[in-house]
Design a protein around this motif. Structure first.
Motif, PDB file in Angstrom:
ATOM      1  N   THR A 187      30.164 -31.449  19.100  1.00 23.99           N
ATOM      2  CA  THR A 187      30.381 -30.592  17.694  1.00 23.99           C
ATOM      3  C   THR A 187      31.732 -30.585  17.266  1.00 23.99           C
ATOM      4  O   THR A 187      32.651 -30.753  17.849  1.00 23.99           O
ATOM      5  CB  THR A 187      30.026 -28.815  18.172  1.00 23.99           C
ATOM      6  OG1 THR A 187      30.904 -28.429  19.263  1.00 23.99           O
ATOM      7  CG2 THR A 187      28.669 -28.771  18.937  1.00 23.99           C
ATOM      8  N   PHE A 188      31.750 -30.418  15.924  1.00 25.14           N
ATOM      9  CA  PHE A 188      32.879 -30.545  14.892  1.00 25.14           C
ATOM     10  C   PHE A 188      32.830 -29.314  14.145  1.00 25.14           C
ATOM     11  O   PHE A 188      32.077 -29.191  13.328  1.00 25.14           O
ATOM     12  CB  PHE A 188      32.925 -31.617  14.112  1.00 25.14           C
ATOM     13  CG  PHE A 188      34.117 -31.674  13.230  1.00 25.14           C
ATOM     14  CD1 PHE A 188      35.328 -31.908  13.538  1.00 25.14           C
ATOM     15  CD2 PHE A 188      34.066 -31.408  11.838  1.00 25.14           C
ATOM     16  CE1 PHE A 188      36.335 -32.048  12.867  1.00 25.14           C
ATOM     17  CE2 PHE A 188      34.796 -31.475  11.013  1.00 25.14           C
ATOM     18  CZ  PHE A 188      36.126 -31.659  11.512  1.00 25.14           C
ATOM     19  N   ASP A 189      33.865 -28.295  14.523  1.00 30.06           N
ATOM     20  CA  ASP A 189      33.966 -27.114  13.761  1.00 30.06           C
ATOM     21  C   ASP A 189      34.961 -27.277  12.651  1.00 30.06           C
ATOM     22  O   ASP A 189      36.004 -27.444  12.484  1.00 30.06           O
ATOM     23  CB  ASP A 189      34.607 -25.887  14.739  1.00 30.06           C
ATOM     24  CG  ASP A 189      34.802 -24.632  14.188  1.00 30.06           C
ATOM     25  OD1 ASP A 189      34.370 -24.449  12.914  1.00 30.06           O
ATOM     26  OD2 ASP A 189      34.413 -23.861  14.868  1.00 30.06           O
ATOM     27  N   LYS A 190      34.260 -27.139  11.450  1.00 33.95           N
ATOM     28  CA  LYS A 190      35.082 -27.477  10.147  1.00 33.95           C
ATOM     29  C   LYS A 190      36.155 -26.391   9.862  1.00 33.95           C
ATOM     30  O   LYS A 190      37.081 -26.883   9.390  1.00 33.95           O
ATOM     31  CB  LYS A 190      33.835 -27.365   8.979  1.00 33.95           C
ATOM     32  CG  LYS A 190      32.714 -28.362   9.097  1.00 33.95           C
ATOM     33  CD  LYS A 190      31.831 -28.145   7.983  1.00 33.95           C
ATOM     34  CE  LYS A 190      30.807 -29.151   7.897  1.00 33.95           C
ATOM     35  NZ  LYS A 190      29.759 -29.107   6.898  1.00 33.95           N
ATOM     36  N   ARG A 191      36.067 -25.108   9.999  1.00 37.81           N
ATOM     37  CA  ARG A 191      36.907 -24.154   9.858  1.00 37.81           C
ATOM     38  C   ARG A 191      38.069 -24.330  10.778  1.00 37.81           C
ATOM     39  O   ARG A 191      39.215 -24.092  10.450  1.00 37.81           O
ATOM     40  CB  ARG A 191      36.178 -22.867   9.954  1.00 37.81           C
ATOM     41  CG  ARG A 191      35.260 -22.520   9.231  1.00 37.81           C
ATOM     42  CD  ARG A 191      34.430 -21.307   9.796  1.00 37.81           C
ATOM     43  NE  ARG A 191      34.002 -21.181  11.132  1.00 37.81           N
ATOM     44  CZ  ARG A 191      33.216 -20.019  11.358  1.00 37.81           C
ATOM     45  NH1 ARG A 191      33.279 -19.156  10.831  1.00 37.81           N
ATOM     46  NH2 ARG A 191      32.810 -20.316  12.801  1.00 37.81           N
ATOM     47  N   VAL A 192      37.824 -24.929  12.142  1.00 35.54           N
ATOM     48  CA  VAL A 192      39.005 -24.892  12.885  1.00 35.54           C
ATOM     49  C   VAL A 192      39.811 -26.490  12.722  1.00 35.54           C
ATOM     50  O   VAL A 192      41.175 -26.299  12.356  1.00 35.54           O
ATOM     51  CB  VAL A 192      38.640 -24.701  14.535  1.00 35.54           C
ATOM     52  CG1 VAL A 192      39.978 -25.013  15.404  1.00 35.54           C
ATOM     53  CG2 VAL A 192      38.251 -23.428  14.496  1.00 35.54           C
ATOM     54  N   GLU A 193      38.981 -27.392  12.784  1.00 36.20           N
ATOM     55  CA  GLU A 193      39.562 -28.617  12.589  1.00 36.20           C
ATOM     56  C   GLU A 193      40.424 -29.103  11.421  1.00 36.20           C
ATOM     57  O   GLU A 193      41.097 -29.899  11.210  1.00 36.20           O
ATOM     58  CB  GLU A 193      38.544 -29.867  13.231  1.00 36.20           C
ATOM     59  CG  GLU A 193      38.023 -29.618  14.725  1.00 36.20           C
ATOM     60  CD  GLU A 193      38.981 -29.636  15.630  1.00 36.20           C
ATOM     61  OE1 GLU A 193      40.099 -30.166  15.439  1.00 36.20           O
ATOM     62  OE2 GLU A 193      38.723 -29.196  16.937  1.00 36.20           O
ATOM     63  N   MET A 194      39.635 -28.560  10.362  1.00 32.79           N
ATOM     64  CA  MET A 194      40.190 -28.975   8.980  1.00 32.79           C
ATOM     65  C   MET A 194      40.964 -27.811   8.431  1.00 32.79           C
ATOM     66  O   MET A 194      41.086 -27.966   7.142  1.00 32.79           O
ATOM     67  CB  MET A 194      38.866 -29.305   8.047  1.00 32.79           C
ATOM     68  CG  MET A 194      38.070 -30.604   8.684  1.00 32.79           C
ATOM     69  SD  MET A 194      36.927 -31.365   7.384  1.00 32.79           S
ATOM     70  CE  MET A 194      35.752 -29.815   6.979  1.00 32.79           C
ATOM     71  N   GLU A 195      41.516 -26.837   9.119  1.00 35.97           N
ATOM     72  CA  GLU A 195      42.427 -25.951   8.660  1.00 35.97           C
ATOM     73  C   GLU A 195      43.662 -26.437   8.058  1.00 35.97           C
ATOM     74  O   GLU A 195      44.356 -27.274   8.852  1.00 35.97           O
ATOM     75  CB  GLU A 195      42.595 -24.842   9.699  1.00 35.97           C
ATOM     76  CG  GLU A 195      43.509 -23.485   9.127  1.00 35.97           C
ATOM     77  CD  GLU A 195      43.571 -22.593  10.286  1.00 35.97           C
ATOM     78  OE1 GLU A 195      43.941 -21.602   9.922  1.00 35.97           O
ATOM     79  OE2 GLU A 195      43.045 -22.801  11.425  1.00 35.97           O
ATOM     80  N   GLY A 196      43.975 -26.097   6.901  1.00 35.34           N
ATOM     81  CA  GLY A 196      45.233 -26.779   6.275  1.00 35.34           C
ATOM     82  C   GLY A 196      45.042 -27.980   5.578  1.00 35.34           C
ATOM     83  O   GLY A 196      46.192 -28.507   5.195  1.00 35.34           O
TER      84      GLY A 196
END
Length: 844
Positions: free
Chosen positions: A69-78
């Motif tokens: 799983t790839f969490d968009k909100r966490v991993e791409m924050e900033g």
């Protein structure tokens, strides 16, 4: 409501079909079989680049997978919008490549990529760790999978196979090979992933792919960029696209594995640094193994043409070690092509090679291959020793999950016999590695099937393991299952060695079985032995000797000793064996004698103590009382009338034996307990009682009895049998017949009439008339009359005693003790003198 709606729309097919976050994979990499009842446990997620990898099980099939799983909100924050788009592009390309490319050395995708508003998700085969997490840079971090040299070499060869597939079949250049994109599955295999930056060698139209310069964007995560620390120099400096560039990256990866994760050169994402380091020798390479040095120099060279290809790499001296050759031979693609003779030879030699492999490699790599080959029953005798050798390093839980399910079907296979022999040789290991209930239900049938085998060697081996089992399993299992099966083998076998082996097993079971099984089952079983073979007889002697010290003395005397005496006379025994029999017989006989003597002494002591408690002084042989005084005291004691449990009334005997006139007296009726044998007790008379007749007490039982005078003197002889009317004692049952309930029988008899001798005709004679008696017993019937009753008419109903059970009615009929003919007076042929009574002893 908004949160619930968002959660509903974010659900995917994978999240609905799998229990994510649970796994049956232990931290040591040992998986549990599908469908196992072992509770799954929450496993911590594994990081592979930007992906969070979690174990999962299918809700229906219980199949194990790893969910990425790839969490968009966490991993791409900033990240900026372009960076987000680029990141998602690479991650989606990686999932698409995994779903498209299928090879044993490439990570297998199970569920395709799904995208929701907040995440990317797909499922692959179970994954333990990434290579990066298995080679930590410092000792503060414990690696998930510990690597040794053999496992590293095996992993390198697997990556070579994957690269060969990418270069030759898929016509791709990976271009991003580094420790983060190499994953280790639950079998310990190294798999290639991170295929989001692959470059095709040709375009769809067949033209060569245009080279693109590598870039290093600090705004992007490193996982979605090519690493300058592992990139080949020619790709960045010479602007060429060749498959050999992946071999340089492989060399840098191998160097990092042996140097705690440190690559050969740190370029920091700079082309200038890459250009400077490309012409330098590999640092600290001299500290590595000689073969490894040559292997790395061949890969980390500036010229692509001098590097080995994935197909030629396995032939280098670095991979020529025997353990690597062993793993290559065991590989499925190679092992299936070998002949049976080659497989047998390999399995024989593998037993001595297992110690050279790490525990993880043995459990994750070798064991699954062995279990898969167990389908060929002809190889089982050679595969099983290796399986049990690996089982020694497993915990009971791992053994029950990994090995026992594969062994269970083998417990019923009787051919070839070497299969059961190997299993029986490892019965202790099976018992040690399984729980008590599992061993009883799943493993003990192996012993039972071996006892029923047709091969004598298998039966003997099974009998040999029974003694240890008897000491470790429940007694109920021993008594009700194992012992009867061993007894069945003992009864049916016609093979001398098996017969002796069963006796040896019985000998070991004597200390386990209780006295009831020994006396009621084992002793009768041994008594059926008919063979005279010395081996059987001596083995039986050992069993009987062991039983003789455990069972009671009665069983020894009646069951054991008779058989030993019989067997000791065997014609085939030698002198030593016969003496052995005699020694055991004397030993057991002494035991019986000693214990029975003690028993008799204890019994006599209890009787004396009981008599003292009841006020009766036991006789003292040393009291010094003379016979006359003893007789006098005895005579002075009146004999009581037998009433139920009491004796005869002394007055009755006084009336019978007293002198009296020759007159007709009333009939004598007395009550006799049927629990005693019908007889006439005699009480000695003293001089004072000899001349004075005594009358019976007035009681309902004796009120109609006329007393008779006692005999004039002691010591009178009893009336000869001829003076009694013999038919008067003819009954339907013996005189000693007793009623089971002890009911009283009314005995009606004619009076005992003294008669004078016929020769004494002178009434004035001074001779004292002596009485003679005509004794007869009438019918034993409970009737109101005191007279002799005749048989009832056929149309009348007998009047039985109310205490008489109906079953006694046929024996208590009216004619039971009825005289067959009337009583006849006895006529003396000569006068009765004083000497005729001289031998009469009233005590007899």
């Amino acid at each position: 409501m908004l949160a619930a709606a968002t959660s509903f729309f974010s659900r995917t097919a994978i999240s609905q079909s799998y229990n994510i976050g649970t796994t049956n994979i232990s931290r040591s990499g040992t998986p549990t079989p599908s469908g196992s009842s072992t509770p799954v446990s929450q496993a911590p997620p594994v990081r592979v680049g930007l992906w969070k990898v979690q174990g999962a099980t299918h809700k229906v099939t219980n199949k194990r997978v790893s969910v990425w799983t790839f969490d968009k909100r966490v991993e791409m924050e900033g990240l900026g919008q372009l960076s987000k788009e680029r990141t998602l592009e690479v991650l989606k390309a990686e999932a698409a490549a995994l779903s498209r490319l299928r090879h044993p050395s490439i990570l297998e995708m199970v569920e395709p990529l799904e995208e929701t508003r907040n995440e990317l998700i797909f499922a692959t085969e179970p994954v333990l760790s990434s290579l990066h997490m298995s080679i930590p840079p410092n000792s503060h971090h414990t690696p998930i999978v510990e690597l040794d040299e053999i496992e590293i070499q095996k992993g390198i060869l697997q990556i070579c196979k994957g690269l060969s597939f990418l270069h030759s079949s898929a016509r791709l250049v990976h271009s991003n090979l580094k420790p983060e994109v190499i994953v280790i599955n639950d079998a310990g295999d190294w798999k290639i992933s991170g295929l989001g930056l692959t470059i095709p060698l040709v375009n769809t139209d067949g033209t060569p792919t245009r080279w693109e310069p590598p870039g290093c964007d600090g705004r992007l995560p490193s996982y979605v960029q090519r690493s300058f620390d592992y990139i080949a120099p020619e790709y960045a400096l010479d602007e060429t696209l060749v498959t050999s560039s992946d071999m340089y990256s492989l060399g840098a990866l191998i160097y990092a594995v042996h140097c705690k994760g440190k690559p050969p050169f740190l370029n920091y994402g700079s082309l200038a640094s890459l250009r400077d380091n490309a012409s330098r020798p590999v640092p600290e390479i001299s500290k590595l193994d000689t073969d490894l040095q040559g292997f790395l120099r061949s890969l980390l060279t500036r010229s692509p043409a001098n590097r080995p290809t994935p197909s030629t790499l396995p032939s280098l001296p670095f991979f020529s070690s025997l353990p690597i050759s062993t793993l290559n031979f065991l590989d499925r693609s190679n092992f299936t092509t070998k002949t049976r003779e080659e497989k047998i030879s390999f399995m024989k030699g593998l037993t001595g090679m297992l110690n050279k492999f790490s525990e993880g490699l043995r459990v994750r790599k070798i064991l699954p291959s062995l279990l898969e080959e167990m389908k060929d029953t002809n190889l089982l005798p050679y595969i099983l020793p290796n399986v049990f050798a690996i089982s020694n390093i497993l915990s009971p839980t791992q053994f029950a999950q990994l090995i026992l399910p594969s062994l269970k079907p083998l417990f019923t296979i009787k051919d070839p016999p070497q299969n059961m022999l190997t299993l029986l040789d490892n019965i202790e290991l099976l018992q040690e590695k399984t729980e008590k209930a599992v061993f009883r239900e799943q493993v003990l049938p192996l012993v039972y099937n071996a006892l029923e085998a047709e091969h004598a060697v298998v039966q003997e081996r099974a009998l040999g393991v029974v003694p240890n089992l008897c000491e470790t399993i429940d007694y109920a299992e021993v008594s009700s299952v194992i012992f009867p099966r061993v007894a069945l083998v003992f009864t049916k076998t016609r093979i001398l060695s098996v017969k002796v082996a069963t006796l040896a097993t019985f000998l070991s079971m004597v200390k386990v079985l209780d006295q009831s099984n020994l006396t009621q089952k084992l002793c009768p079983l041994l008594s059926k032995i008919r063979t005279k073979e010395p081996a059987v007889m001596m083995a039986t002697l050992s069993v009987q000797e062991a039983m003789g010290s455990k069972i009671d003395r009665d069983a020894v005397a009646t069951l054991v000793l008779p058989q030993l005496w019989d067997m000791s006379m065997g014609p085939l025994l030698n002198i030593e064996q016969f003496q052995r029999f005699m020694a055991v017989i004397r030993k057991l006989g002494d035991r019986v004698e000693k214990e029975h003597n003690q028993f008799l002494r204890d019994s006599q002591r209890l009787e004396d103590r009981s008599a003292t408690t009841n006020g009766i002084t036991p006789p003292n042989l040393n009291s010094g009382i003379d016979f006359e005084s003893l007789v006098g005291r005895a005579t002075a004691s009146a004999v009581k009338t037998i009433d139920n449990q009491n004796g005869w009334d002394d007055d009755v005997w006084g009336a019978i034996l007293n002198d009296g006139p020759e007159t007709s007296s009333p009939q004598l009726s007395t009550t006799i307990s049927t629990t005693q044998t019908i007889g006439i007790p005699v009480q000695p008379l003293t001089s004072s009682t000899r001349t004075q007749p005594q009358s019976l007490p007035t009681s309902p039982r004796t009120s109609n009895i006329t007393p008779f005078p006692r005999p004039p003197r002691l010591g009178a002889r009893p009336t000869p049998a001829s003076s009694f009317d013999k038919p008067a004692f003819s009954t339907g049952a013996p005189l000693g017949f007793a009623s089971p309930l002890g009911q009283q029988l009314r005995v009606s008899s004619p009076p005992l009439q003294p008669q004078r001798a016929s020769v004494d005709t002178n009434p004035s004679s001074n001779a004292t008339p002596k009485p003679n008696y005509n004794l007869s017993l009438s019918d034993v019937m409970s009737t109101p009359s005191n007279t002799v009753t005749s048989p009832l008419p056929s149309n009348s109903t007998p009047n039985y005693s109310p205490y008489m059970p109906p079953a006694m009615a046929p024996f208590m009929g009216s004619s039971m003790m009825t005289p067959l003919q009337p009583t006849k007076p006895v006529t003396m042929s000569k006068p009765v003198t004083k000497d005729d009574w001289g031998d009469f002893d009233p005590l007899k």
